[in-house]
Design a protein around this motif. Structure first.
Motif, PDB file in Angstrom:
ATOM      1  N   GLU A 123       0.824  -1.214   0.000  1.00 47.49           N
ATOM      2  CA  GLU A 123       0.000   0.000   0.000  1.00 47.49           C
ATOM      3  C   GLU A 123       0.860   1.267   0.000  1.00 47.49           C
ATOM      4  O   GLU A 123       0.363   2.365  -0.237  1.00 47.49           O
ATOM      5  CB  GLU A 123      -0.964  -0.001   1.204  1.00 47.49           C
ATOM      6  N   MET A 124       2.139   1.134   0.254  1.00 46.83           N
ATOM      7  CA  MET A 124       3.056   2.279   0.301  1.00 46.83           C
ATOM      8  C   MET A 124       3.801   2.483  -1.017  1.00 46.83           C
ATOM      9  O   MET A 124       4.669   3.333  -1.111  1.00 46.83           O
ATOM     10  CB  MET A 124       4.101   2.083   1.415  1.00 46.83           C
ATOM     11  N   LYS A 125       3.470   1.696  -2.020  1.00 47.75           N
ATOM     12  CA  LYS A 125       4.177   1.761  -3.292  1.00 47.75           C
ATOM     13  C   LYS A 125       4.284   3.208  -3.767  1.00 47.75           C
ATOM     14  O   LYS A 125       3.293   3.914  -3.885  1.00 47.75           O
ATOM     15  CB  LYS A 125       3.439   0.928  -4.336  1.00 47.75           C
ATOM     16  N   ARG A 126       5.500   3.626  -3.983  1.00 49.02           N
ATOM     17  CA  ARG A 126       5.849   4.971  -4.457  1.00 49.02           C
ATOM     18  C   ARG A 126       5.411   6.083  -3.511  1.00 49.02           C
ATOM     19  O   ARG A 126       5.462   7.251  -3.853  1.00 49.02           O
ATOM     20  CB  ARG A 126       5.328   5.189  -5.870  1.00 49.02           C
ATOM     21  N   GLY A 127       4.973   5.725  -2.322  1.00 49.13           N
ATOM     22  CA  GLY A 127       4.611   6.734  -1.334  1.00 49.13           C
ATOM     23  C   GLY A 127       5.827   7.144  -0.516  1.00 49.13           C
ATOM     24  O   GLY A 127       6.928   6.630  -0.703  1.00 49.13           O
ATOM     25  N   ASN A 128       5.625   8.077   0.373  1.00 46.43           N
ATOM     26  CA  ASN A 128       6.709   8.528   1.237  1.00 46.43           C
ATOM     27  C   ASN A 128       6.157   8.696   2.660  1.00 46.43           C
ATOM     28  O   ASN A 128       6.095   9.807   3.185  1.00 46.43           O
ATOM     29  CB  ASN A 128       7.297   9.838   0.713  1.00 46.43           C
ATOM     30  N   PRO A 129       5.765   7.562   3.279  1.00 46.62           N
ATOM     31  CA  PRO A 129       5.141   7.650   4.598  1.00 46.62           C
ATOM     32  C   PRO A 129       6.144   8.029   5.679  1.00 46.62           C
ATOM     33  O   PRO A 129       7.351   7.830   5.533  1.00 46.62           O
ATOM     34  CB  PRO A 129       4.625   6.228   4.830  1.00 46.62           C
ATOM     35  N   GLU A 130       5.613   8.545   6.764  1.00 46.54           N
ATOM     36  CA  GLU A 130       6.445   8.759   7.942  1.00 46.54           C
ATOM     37  C   GLU A 130       6.694   7.390   8.563  1.00 46.54           C
ATOM     38  O   GLU A 130       5.785   6.572   8.676  1.00 46.54           O
ATOM     39  CB  GLU A 130       5.735   9.666   8.934  1.00 46.54           C
ATOM     40  N   VAL A 131       7.936   7.144   8.929  1.00 48.15           N
ATOM     41  CA  VAL A 131       8.306   5.864   9.523  1.00 48.15           C
ATOM     42  C   VAL A 131       9.019   6.098  10.845  1.00 48.15           C
ATOM     43  O   VAL A 131       9.552   7.190  11.100  1.00 48.15           O
ATOM     44  CB  VAL A 131       9.218   5.036   8.582  1.00 48.15           C
ATOM     45  N   LEU A 132       9.016   5.072  11.665  1.00 42.52           N
ATOM     46  CA  LEU A 132       9.823   5.069  12.876  1.00 42.52           C
ATOM     47  C   LEU A 132      11.027   4.188  12.595  1.00 42.52           C
ATOM     48  O   LEU A 132      10.875   3.006  12.257  1.00 42.52           O
ATOM     49  CB  LEU A 132       9.037   4.514  14.068  1.00 42.52           C
ATOM     50  N   ALA A 133      12.211   4.764  12.684  1.00 40.64           N
ATOM     51  CA  ALA A 133      13.451   4.009  12.523  1.00 40.64           C
ATOM     52  C   ALA A 133      13.885   3.559  13.911  1.00 40.64           C
ATOM     53  O   ALA A 133      14.011   4.374  14.822  1.00 40.64           O
ATOM     54  CB  ALA A 133      14.528   4.867  11.874  1.00 40.64           C
ATOM     55  N   ILE A 134      14.078   2.258  14.047  1.00 39.83           N
ATOM     56  CA  ILE A 134      14.450   1.664  15.326  1.00 39.83           C
ATOM     57  C   ILE A 134      15.831   1.050  15.178  1.00 39.83           C
ATOM     58  O   ILE A 134      16.016   0.056  14.472  1.00 39.83           O
ATOM     59  CB  ILE A 134      13.443   0.572  15.735  1.00 39.83           C
ATOM     60  N   GLY A 135      16.820   1.667  15.842  1.00 42.75           N
ATOM     61  CA  GLY A 135      18.156   1.094  15.887  1.00 42.75           C
ATOM     62  C   GLY A 135      18.228   0.156  17.066  1.00 42.75           C
ATOM     63  O   GLY A 135      17.732   0.472  18.150  1.00 42.75           O
ATOM     64  N   PHE A 136      18.833  -1.014  16.885  1.00 46.29           N
ATOM     65  CA  PHE A 136      18.850  -2.005  17.949  1.00 46.29           C
ATOM     66  C   PHE A 136      20.165  -2.760  18.005  1.00 46.29           C
ATOM     67  O   PHE A 136      20.947  -2.735  17.061  1.00 46.29           O
ATOM     68  CB  PHE A 136      17.681  -2.990  17.794  1.00 46.29           C
ATOM     69  N   LYS A 137      20.369  -3.423  19.140  1.00 48.73           N
ATOM     70  CA  LYS A 137      21.459  -4.381  19.248  1.00 48.73           C
ATOM     71  C   LYS A 137      20.851  -5.701  19.701  1.00 48.73           C
ATOM     72  O   LYS A 137      19.800  -5.745  20.352  1.00 48.73           O
ATOM     73  CB  LYS A 137      22.537  -3.910  20.222  1.00 48.73           C
ATOM     74  N   VAL A 138      21.507  -6.791  19.323  1.00 47.40           N
ATOM     75  CA  VAL A 138      21.048  -8.125  19.694  1.00 47.40           C
ATOM     76  C   VAL A 138      21.526  -8.412  21.115  1.00 47.40           C
ATOM     77  O   VAL A 138      22.718  -8.323  21.408  1.00 47.40           O
ATOM     78  CB  VAL A 138      21.583  -9.189  18.716  1.00 47.40           C
ATOM     79  N   LEU A 139      20.575  -8.720  21.978  1.00 48.98           N
ATOM     80  CA  LEU A 139      20.912  -9.097  23.355  1.00 48.98           C
ATOM     81  C   LEU A 139      21.070 -10.603  23.509  1.00 48.98           C
ATOM     82  O   LEU A 139      21.915 -11.075  24.277  1.00 48.98           O
ATOM     83  CB  LEU A 139      19.807  -8.648  24.330  1.00 48.98           C
ATOM     84  N   GLU A 140      20.263 -11.353  22.774  1.00 54.45           N
ATOM     85  CA  GLU A 140      20.247 -12.803  22.980  1.00 54.45           C
ATOM     86  C   GLU A 140      19.737 -13.510  21.734  1.00 54.45           C
ATOM     87  O   GLU A 140      18.817 -13.035  21.077  1.00 54.45           O
ATOM     88  CB  GLU A 140      19.313 -13.103  24.161  1.00 54.45           C
ATOM     89  N   VAL A 141      20.359 -14.636  21.431  1.00 58.48           N
ATOM     90  CA  VAL A 141      19.863 -15.557  20.428  1.00 58.48           C
ATOM     91  C   VAL A 141      19.912 -16.943  21.057  1.00 58.48           C
ATOM     92  O   VAL A 141      20.994 -17.445  21.331  1.00 58.48           O
ATOM     93  CB  VAL A 141      20.708 -15.535  19.125  1.00 58.48           C
TER      94      VAL A 141
END
Length: 143
Positions: A123-141
């Motif tokens: 539904e966002m094709k060619r759109g420019n929505p506002e997004v939340l960028a979430i930077g993360f680190k891996v704590l556990e696998v």
């Protein structure tokens, strides 16, 4: 606070390989509750065999068809193997993503990233929505 987050199998592989340390989600007001240091437990496509989880992202090709896969949205917390910690949050327009952030998303270039984003968000094709960028680190696998 611990919160669930959905990832596709290719993005789970990128996290496990150490290539993905950021994700973007179409912004919704509920994301305002997210805080740096919150933990995210990853929901991914899985199957349960004798009480043990099998994950589509790391299943060997030869045995892939043997399992009855369940969509990531249905994964319970107890079967999640990946735990992330939020290190950074920022709101921006999707197409304002920097080349550095594209790499953190696990992609080689902006076009590849935008094509994938539009594939999973048609539904966002060619759109420019506002997004939340979430930077993360891996704590556990969990193995």
């Amino acid at each position: 606070m611990d919160r669930p987050i959905l990832f596709s199998s290719p993005m789970v592989r990128a996290i496990l390989d150490g290539h993905k340390t950021m994700t973007r989600r179409v912004y919704k007001p509920r994301f305002d509750k997210y805080k740096v240091s919150d933990r995210l437990w990853v929901r991914e496509t899985y199957s349960s065999v004798r009480g043990q989880a099998v994950y589509a992202a790391t299943c060997h090709i030869g045995s892939f068809e043997r399992f009855q896969w369940k969509p990531s949205i249905f994964m319970p917390r107890k079967l999640s193997r990946i735990l992330l910690e939020i290190m950074e949050l920022k709101r921006e327009l999707l197409r304002d993503v920097s080349e550095a952030d594209v790499l953190r998303e696990g992609f080689e270039n902006k076009r590849e990233f935008l094509d994938y984003f539009e594939k999973i968000n048609p539904e966002m094709k060619r759109g420019n929505p506002e997004v939340l960028a979430i930077g993360f680190k891996v704590l556990e696998v969990k193995k």
